[in-house]
Design a protein around this motif. Structure first.
Motif, PDB file in Angstrom:
ATOM      1  N   GLY A   1       0.670  -1.186  -0.235  1.00  0.00           N
ATOM      2  CA  GLY A   1       0.198  -0.020   0.056  1.00  0.00           C
ATOM      3  C   GLY A   1       0.823   1.238   0.086  1.00  0.00           C
ATOM      4  N   PRO A   2       0.154   2.414  -0.533  1.00  0.00           N
ATOM      5  CA  PRO A   2       0.889   3.698  -0.428  1.00  0.00           C
ATOM      6  C   PRO A   2       1.118   4.412   0.860  1.00  0.00           C
ATOM      7  N   GLN A   3       1.981   5.030   1.377  1.00  0.00           N
ATOM      8  CA  GLN A   3       2.331   5.804   2.481  1.00  0.00           C
ATOM      9  C   GLN A   3       1.753   7.121   2.265  1.00  0.00           C
ATOM     10  N   SER A   4       1.292   7.653   3.478  1.00  0.00           N
ATOM     11  CA  SER A   4       0.591   9.045   3.339  1.00  0.00           C
ATOM     12  C   SER A   4       1.521   9.881   4.367  1.00  0.00           C
ATOM     13  N   ALA A   5       1.246  11.178   4.067  1.00  0.00           N
ATOM     14  CA  ALA A   5       2.025  12.364   4.935  1.00  0.00           C
ATOM     15  C   ALA A   5       1.010  13.434   4.905  1.00  0.00           C
ATOM     16  N   ASN A   6       1.243  14.307   5.841  1.00  0.00           N
ATOM     17  CA  ASN A   6       0.410  15.558   6.189  1.00  0.00           C
ATOM     18  C   ASN A   6       1.645  16.584   6.050  1.00  0.00           C
ATOM     19  N   LEU A   7       1.609  17.378   5.089  1.00  0.00           N
ATOM     20  CA  LEU A   7       2.682  18.390   4.816  1.00  0.00           C
ATOM     21  C   LEU A   7       2.275  19.869   5.318  1.00  0.00           C
ATOM     22  N   GLY A   8       1.109  19.812   6.130  1.00  0.00           N
ATOM     23  CA  GLY A   8       0.727  21.061   6.812  1.00  0.00           C
ATOM     24  C   GLY A   8       0.200  22.134   5.880  1.00  0.00           C
ATOM     25  N   ASP A   9      -0.325  21.809   4.669  1.00  0.00           N
ATOM     26  CA  ASP A   9      -0.612  22.693   3.494  1.00  0.00           C
ATOM     27  C   ASP A   9      -2.087  22.834   3.491  1.00  0.00           C
ATOM     28  N   GLY A  10      -3.065  22.207   4.643  1.00  0.00           N
ATOM     29  CA  GLY A  10      -4.592  22.048   4.511  1.00  0.00           C
ATOM     30  C   GLY A  10      -5.041  21.010   3.707  1.00  0.00           C
ATOM     31  N   ASN A  11      -4.223  20.068   3.289  1.00  0.00           N
ATOM     32  CA  ASN A  11      -4.814  18.914   2.586  1.00  0.00           C
ATOM     33  C   ASN A  11      -4.674  17.729   3.434  1.00  0.00           C
ATOM     34  N   GLY A  12      -4.435  17.874   4.540  1.00  0.00           N
ATOM     35  CA  GLY A  12      -4.454  16.664   5.806  1.00  0.00           C
ATOM     36  C   GLY A  12      -3.462  15.647   4.977  1.00  0.00           C
ATOM     37  N   TYR A  13      -3.809  14.458   5.514  1.00  0.00           N
ATOM     38  CA  TYR A  13      -3.259  13.235   5.149  1.00  0.00           C
ATOM     39  C   TYR A  13      -3.362  12.931   3.677  1.00  0.00           C
ATOM     40  N   VAL A  14      -2.414  12.910   2.928  1.00  0.00           N
ATOM     41  CA  VAL A  14      -2.477  12.603   1.345  1.00  0.00           C
ATOM     42  C   VAL A  14      -1.480  11.365   1.101  1.00  0.00           C
ATOM     43  N   ASN A  15      -1.962  10.429   0.160  1.00  0.00           N
ATOM     44  CA  ASN A  15      -0.982   9.503  -0.220  1.00  0.00           C
ATOM     45  C   ASN A  15       0.159   9.976  -1.147  1.00  0.00           C
ATOM     46  N   GLN A  16       1.265   9.405  -0.982  1.00  0.00           N
ATOM     47  CA  GLN A  16       2.330   9.619  -1.974  1.00  0.00           C
ATOM     48  C   GLN A  16       1.977   9.640  -3.401  1.00  0.00           C
ATOM     49  N   THR A  17       2.453  10.475  -4.204  1.00  0.00           N
ATOM     50  CA  THR A  17       2.119  10.670  -5.511  1.00  0.00           C
ATOM     51  C   THR A  17       2.990   9.460  -6.307  1.00  0.00           C
ATOM     52  N   THR A  18       4.048   8.832  -6.042  1.00  0.00           N
ATOM     53  CA  THR A  18       4.875   8.138  -6.732  1.00  0.00           C
ATOM     54  C   THR A  18       5.717   7.410  -5.838  1.00  0.00           C
ATOM     55  N   GLU A  19       6.081   6.335  -6.154  1.00  0.00           N
ATOM     56  CA  GLU A  19       7.500   5.851  -5.757  1.00  0.00           C
ATOM     57  C   GLU A  19       8.435   5.154  -6.648  1.00  0.00           C
ATOM     58  N   LEU A  20       9.507   5.404  -6.587  1.00  0.00           N
ATOM     59  CA  LEU A  20      10.768   5.236  -7.758  1.00  0.00           C
ATOM     60  C   LEU A  20      11.951   4.399  -6.727  1.00  0.00           C
ATOM     61  N   ARG A  21      12.406   3.872  -7.809  1.00  0.00           N
ATOM     62  CA  ARG A  21      13.640   3.081  -7.103  1.00  0.00           C
ATOM     63  C   ARG A  21      14.727   3.173  -7.940  1.00  0.00           C
ATOM     64  N   GLN A  22      15.983   2.815  -7.206  1.00  0.00           N
ATOM     65  CA  GLN A  22      17.324   3.190  -7.890  1.00  0.00           C
ATOM     66  C   GLN A  22      17.218   1.980  -9.330  1.00  0.00           C
ATOM     67  N   ASP A  23      17.818   2.474 -10.281  1.00  0.00           N
ATOM     68  CA  ASP A  23      17.819   1.734 -11.592  1.00  0.00           C
ATOM     69  C   ASP A  23      18.984   1.126 -12.158  1.00  0.00           C
ATOM     70  N   TYR A  24      20.200   1.418 -11.219  1.00  0.00           N
ATOM     71  CA  TYR A  24      21.311   0.682 -11.510  1.00  0.00           C
ATOM     72  C   TYR A  24      21.849   0.908 -12.885  1.00  0.00           C
ATOM     73  N   GLY A  25      21.545   2.085 -13.494  1.00  0.00           N
ATOM     74  CA  GLY A  25      22.004   2.448 -14.831  1.00  0.00           C
ATOM     75  C   GLY A  25      21.032   2.011 -16.012  1.00  0.00           C
ATOM     76  N   ASP A  26      19.988   1.474 -15.796  1.00  0.00           N
ATOM     77  CA  ASP A  26      18.893   1.108 -16.856  1.00  0.00           C
ATOM     78  C   ASP A  26      17.715   1.569 -16.285  1.00  0.00           C
ATOM     79  N   ALA A  27      17.183   2.714 -17.117  1.00  0.00           N
ATOM     80  CA  ALA A  27      16.050   3.355 -16.600  1.00  0.00           C
ATOM     81  C   ALA A  27      14.668   2.369 -16.920  1.00  0.00           C
ATOM     82  N   LEU A  28      14.884   1.414 -17.742  1.00  0.00           N
ATOM     83  CA  LEU A  28      13.623   0.364 -18.024  1.00  0.00           C
ATOM     84  C   LEU A  28      13.796  -0.542 -17.318  1.00  0.00           C
ATOM     85  N   LEU A  29      14.666  -1.333 -16.932  1.00  0.00           N
ATOM     86  CA  LEU A  29      14.689  -2.650 -16.186  1.00  0.00           C
ATOM     87  C   LEU A  29      15.398  -2.730 -14.875  1.00  0.00           C
ATOM     88  N   GLY A  30      16.274  -1.576 -14.773  1.00  0.00           N
ATOM     89  CA  GLY A  30      16.960  -1.793 -13.691  1.00  0.00           C
ATOM     90  C   GLY A  30      16.334  -1.481 -12.225  1.00  0.00           C
TER      91      GLY A  30
END
Length: 219
Positions: A81-110
């Motif tokens: 599941g996604p994580q959520s955070a409250n950035l104090g901007d009036g939106n309350g707790y909102v889920n992450q917009t995206t999750e990215l991972r280290q690609d080891y030099g290959d943006a497609l399959l790394g």
């Protein structure tokens, strides 16, 4: 002369009726609006709202992330599941917009390799509510173990993850580049946004209390 006076009067009236223009700011401390730099881990990196506007969009940030060694998840599939955070901007707790991972030099399959052997990864939260519409991106970055260790965070993994990202983002020889876009980043190290230690932190892993603020410019 009469027409000119009417024109000037109308122009002044229109100008007074316009709302004041907001000054761009790097970010607003989430704690001031009842938020926190904690999600399940700690948000240790901020991409400043003073960055080039294109960098702060979903597609623009992905391209920047690919320039510094991250990419979308293996086969663009996400488990858990996604994580959520409250950035104090009036939106309350909102889920992450995206999750990215280290690609080891290959943006497609790394990132499939990262899913197997572990590495750095990040979650993105955007500060854009009516109380603090800075557009800044708050990143929860951490280095994690391999799949056989359940992708738990390595010892000191929050500090390590931050430092690895910052090192790649601020590299000048060569400047980070991807998809024909080249980036330059300046760094400010900030204390006081989150406390040092492990209180309230996922996995009980202590951090040094330093947040890295990056202003990223397309060159």
């Amino acid at each position: 002369m009469f027409i000119s006076s009417v024109f000037v009067f109308s122009l002044v009236t229109l100008t007074l009726a316009l709302p004041p223009t907001k000054r761009a700011v790097a970010y607003v401390d989430p704690n001031l609006g009842g938020g926190s730099m904690l999600d399940d881990g700690r948000m240790k990196v901020i991409i400043s709202g003073l960055s080039s506007p294109a960098v702060l969009t979903d597609d623009g940030f992905l391209n920047f992330a690919q320039a510094i060694g991250f990419s979308f998840e293996c086969l663009d599939l996400h488990l858990g599941g996604p994580q959520s955070a409250n950035l104090g901007d009036g939106n309350g707790y909102v889920n992450q917009t995206t999750e990215l991972r280290q690609d080891y030099g290959d943006a497609l399959l790394g990132t499939c390799l990262e899913s197997l052997i572990g590495g750095n990864h990040l979650r993105v939260f955007r500060q854009n509510g009516s109380e603090a519409d800075t557009g800044a991106l708050f990143l929860a970055v951490s280095k994690e173990e391999n799949v056989f260790e359940g992708h738990t965070i390595v010892p000191d993994g929050y500090n390590i993850g931050r430092d690895l990202l910052v090192q790649n983002a601020t590299n000048t020889n060569p400047l980070p580049s991807f998809g024909g876009v080249t980036y330059s980043a300046t760094l400010e190290q900030v204390t006081g946004l989150l406390p040092a230690g492990s209180a309230g932190v996922n996995h009980g892993i202590a951090t040094d209390g330093v947040t890295s603020v990056l202003t990223v410019t397309i060159v």
